[in-house]
Design a protein around this motif. Sequence first.
Motif, PDB file in Angstrom:
ATOM      1  N   HIS A 367       0.820  -1.205   0.000  1.00  0.00           N
ATOM      2  CA  HIS A 367       0.000   0.000   0.000  1.00  0.00           C
ATOM      3  C   HIS A 367       0.856   1.258   0.000  1.00  0.00           C
ATOM      4  N   LYS A 372      -3.888   4.287   1.353  1.00  0.00           N
ATOM      5  CA  LYS A 372      -3.866   2.934   1.903  1.00  0.00           C
ATOM      6  C   LYS A 372      -5.202   2.223   1.716  1.00  0.00           C
ATOM      7  N   SER A 457      -6.150  -2.360   5.149  1.00  0.00           N
ATOM      8  CA  SER A 457      -6.868  -1.207   4.600  1.00  0.00           C
ATOM      9  C   SER A 457      -8.243  -1.014   5.231  1.00  0.00           C
TER      10      SER A 457
END
Length: 465
Positions: A367, A372, A457
């Motif tokens: 990420h 993210k 995430s």
Amino acid sequence: MLESNESKIKLANTVLKISILLIFAYIFLRSMLVGFTHDESLSYTILTGNESQLFTANNHWLNTILMKVCSLIFGYSEWSLRLPNVLAFGFYAYSIIKILQLSKLHHLTIWLAIFVFFLNPFLLDFFALARGYGLGMGFLTFAFYQGFRFYYLNQKTSNLVLCLLSSIACIYANYAFFTPILALQVSFFLIFLNLHKASLKKIFFAYCIEICFLIPAVLNIQYLSKMNELYAGGDNGVFQDTLKSIFHFSYETNWFDFTFWGMYIFTAIAIFSFFKLKSNSVKLMLVWSLVLILIPTVLHFTIQMGFAKDRAAQYWILVGGFIAVFTFNEFIQSSENQIIKFSYISLTLVLLTTNLIVFISHLNLHHSIIWKSDADVKTALQTIEILNIKKGSKTLGISWTLEPSVNYYRETKSLYWLKPVNRDGVSGDYDYYLYFDADSNQLKKLNTIKKARFAESNLNLRQSN
């Protein structure tokens, strides 16, 4: 003694170049593996004919054009569309090395330069994303190098031309770099005005040509401002909004936030730099930084433009880095006291160690720091494909911010069993739901089975009964 110092400089330069090669490999791997983000996916839609995104702040013209070129050659894969920014790291690294060589640095200063310019995770993030910030940093650094050569060394017209061409490319790569380019050229002009009176006509003519090339950019920025596209930014000032956000994203970790200490050390270095104003290098960086503070402040109080934050202000990493490097070098070159030299060595080791720890804590192929939330979209779609044994046409309800990246993967990975998604949210009758915790309350009344949660995430996936 001289031979020993030369060997130390040679070792430091060797480590610098090896570090750059390793970091380039890391950036390229990230360009292949990190999930395609919301903003990148919107730029992708421009390449495939979405004219509604053409005159928005999301479209960074040179970045989009180079993405198109790469897509015609290599297709629409993540690494292909990010390739221009990946290669811009070469521009950035080459320019840094050349400036360091011209500055004839002490070997300890070269070690410090590694930490400042090549171990900042926030800076490196953008060389692996198709957003134009990597291109902007590459062209900004190259413009600085060519201007450095023109004003400091030889006054060759070729260096001035390359400086201005790189400046133009930098601005069209991303409008966020308009301010640092303007501040850089004003700084060069102010610092070296007395040294180059014979070249004033040539410089003035070159700047006039540059202004002509930038007229479309100015008109485009005015249009974006009128359409309220330039809404990002802070209202608290350069230090509180701009510099603090840069240190926060550069040095925040899960276990400690080095923002305060980074700001404290940088402020101390900036104050000490005033004791070395006889050095043209230090003087140039101080003037550049002061103009960078003045321009946004004037614009804020005249047209209410917000102060640049985080990614839109990453050029401060370059400016602050050279303030630190040039000031540190002047002090250590002039010091003959062994105790003071030992303190410089200790400081270098502390900074290197701290920055290395922060850098390692951010190492990932998963990420980006800013985007993210988009990181697990590709994995989630792969999970749905495994669940979708019958391969029939399926619908997906999503948190609206995921729409561009989901559709990007649907089209580029040929996931045509999935119908195109929209921005209506997760409320409704869908076969699957991909959402963040903030949208989970909209699913409470639905009879769903939780299938997966992507912790990194904060993304959730559910399948209807």
